[in-house]
Design a protein around this motif. Structure first.
Motif, PDB file in Angstrom:
ATOM      1  N   GLU A 236      35.459  31.217  35.060  1.00 26.96           N
ATOM      2  CA  GLU A 236      36.864  31.525  34.704  1.00 26.96           C
ATOM      3  C   GLU A 236      37.047  31.055  33.029  1.00 26.96           C
ATOM      4  O   GLU A 236      37.603  32.012  32.366  1.00 26.96           O
ATOM      5  N   GLU A 237      36.516  29.865  32.731  1.00 26.15           N
ATOM      6  CA  GLU A 237      36.309  29.770  31.262  1.00 26.15           C
ATOM      7  C   GLU A 237      35.823  30.573  30.506  1.00 26.15           C
ATOM      8  O   GLU A 237      36.102  31.106  29.650  1.00 26.15           O
ATOM      9  N   ASP A 240      37.587  33.699  29.893  1.00 29.89           N
ATOM     10  CA  ASP A 240      38.840  33.393  29.026  1.00 29.89           C
ATOM     11  C   ASP A 240      38.205  33.245  27.600  1.00 29.89           C
ATOM     12  O   ASP A 240      38.848  33.594  26.528  1.00 29.89           O
ATOM     13  N   THR A 274      35.862  38.742  40.864  1.00 28.78           N
ATOM     14  CA  THR A 274      36.558  37.476  40.741  1.00 28.78           C
ATOM     15  C   THR A 274      38.029  37.914  39.825  1.00 28.78           C
ATOM     16  O   THR A 274      37.959  38.692  38.896  1.00 28.78           O
ATOM     17  N   ALA A 276      39.406  36.406  37.512  1.00 30.54           N
ATOM     18  CA  ALA A 276      39.267  36.055  36.235  1.00 30.54           C
ATOM     19  C   ALA A 276      38.756  37.351  35.435  1.00 30.54           C
ATOM     20  O   ALA A 276      39.079  37.774  34.382  1.00 30.54           O
TER      21      ALA A 276
END
Length: 292
Positions: A236-237, A240, A274, A276
Motif C-alpha cells: 500500500e505504501e 503511494d 489490490t 491500492a
C-alpha cells in the motif's frame, strides 16, 4: 557563458531536460565557435567551458534515454577536460560515464569509470565533488555486489559532506550534493543489496531534508523507497510512493523520470488486484506524463 551554463543546469534540475535542450544546443554551438577563434592565452579556459557544455548536453541525452549520444558526448567532454588539464572536470565526466553504465546495468564498467574518477579527484579541494565521486563508487559497487567496499564508500561520502549543504553551480560541479542526496543514494545502494529496512529509513530521511526544488531527485528517491517497501511487503505504501512521484512528474517533464515511474508501476503488477495498486493504475492511466 558559464553563468548561462549554470542557469541551464538548474533549469534541467527543476523542469527536466526538454526545458533546457534548446538553450544547451545553442550555447554549445556558440562556445564551439569561440573555441575556434579564441587567442592562445584563452584557449584552455574556453576548452574547459566547451567541455562543460558538452557534458551537460550528454546529461540531457541520457535523460532522454539516448544512451549512445550520451556516451559519445561524455567521452568527448572527458577528453577535452583532460586536454584543458581540468582534473575536477575530468573526474566529473568520468562520474557521468559511471552513472550511465550503472543505468545500463553494466556494473564492472561503472566501477572502472568510478575508480578512474577517484584517482583524478584525490587532490581536489572540492569536497562536494569528492563526495560525489565516493557516491558514484558506492552505487557501482552495490550493483557489482561488492557490499563492504560499497558501504565504505557511502561512509566516505557522508564524512566529506559533514557540515556542507548543496551550493550554487559556480561553487562546485557537484553543487547538488548534500545530506539529502547522500541519504538518497544510501537508500538505493542498500535496497540493491536487499537491506530493505535500513534502505527505507535512508530514503525517508532523504525526503525529509532534500530541498523542495529538487523535483526529479525527490521523485527518484520515492521510487527507490518503493523498491525497499516491496521488499518489506508494504504494498500500500509502495503504491503511494509511485503516486507521489507521478505528481512530481507533472512539474518535471524528465523522460527518464517518466520511464522510472512506469518501471515502478510494473514492479507492483503482481499485486494488481489490490485496491491500492488498482487506484494507482487508474491514476497513471489518466496522466499523459507516463502514459498507459
Amino acid at each position: 557563458m558559464r553563468e548561462t551554463l549554470h542557469q541551464a543546469m538548474q533549469l534541467d534540475d527543476m523542469l527536466g531536460s526538454p526545458a533546457a535542450q534548446g538553450m544547451v544546443v545553442a550555447q554549445q554551438q556558440v562556445t564551439a565557435a569561440m573555441l575556434d577563434n579564441c587567442p592562445p592565452w584563452l584557449k584552455t579556459d574556453v576548452l574547459s567551458l566547451y567541455a562543460e557544455w558538452t557534458g551537460l548536453a550528454g546529461s540531457l541525452a541520457w535523460d532522454a534515454q539516448d544512451y549512445a549520444t550520451s556516451a559519445r558526448l561524455y567521452t568527448e567532454a572527458r577528453e577535452n577536460a583532460h586536454e584543458a588539464e581540468d582534473s575536477d572536470l575530468g573526474s566529473y565526466m568520468l562520474c557521468h560515464l559511471s552513472q550511465l553504465a550503472t543505468w545500463q546495468r553494466r556494473p564492472r564498467v561503472a566501477v572502472d569509470y568510478a575508480v578512474a574518477a577517484r584517482s583524478w579527484v584525490a587532490q581536489s579541494e572540492d569536497r562536494h565533488l569528492r563526495a560525489y565521486v565516493a557516491i558514484r563508487n558506492a552505487e557501482a559497487l552495490a550493483l557489482a555486489d561488492q557490499r563492504s567496499p560499497c558501504l565504505a564508500a557511502l561512509d566516505e561520502a557522508e564524512a566529506l559532506l559533514a557540515g556542507l549543504e548543496p551550493c550554487h553551480p559556480s561553487e562546485s560541479r557537484a553543487y547538488f550534493m548534500g545530506e539529502g542526496i547522500m541519504h538518497s543514494y544510501r537508500g538505493n545502494c542498500l535496497a540493491v543489496q536487499g537491506d530493505a529496512a535500513p534502505a527505507a529509513e535512508a530514503s525517508r530521511r532523504a525526503l525529509a531534508i532534500m530541498p523542495e526544488t529538487y523535483t526529479r531527485d525527490r521523485a527518484v528517491t520515492l521510487l527507490e523507497l518503493e523498491r525497499a517497501l516491496i521488499q518489506l511487503d508494504d504494498i500500500e505504501e509502495a503504491a503511494d510512493t509511485v503516486q507521489q512521484a507521478a505528481e512530481l512528474a507533472e512539474r518535471n517533464r524528465s523522460p527518464r523520470l517518466a520511464v522510472a515511474i512506469l518501471d515502478g508501476r510494473q514492479l507492483l503488477s503482481p499485486w494488481s488486484d489490490t485496491r491500492a495498486v488498482r487506484e494507482l493504475n487508474e491514476l497513471l492511466d489518466a496522466r499523459d506524463i507516463v502514459g498507459a
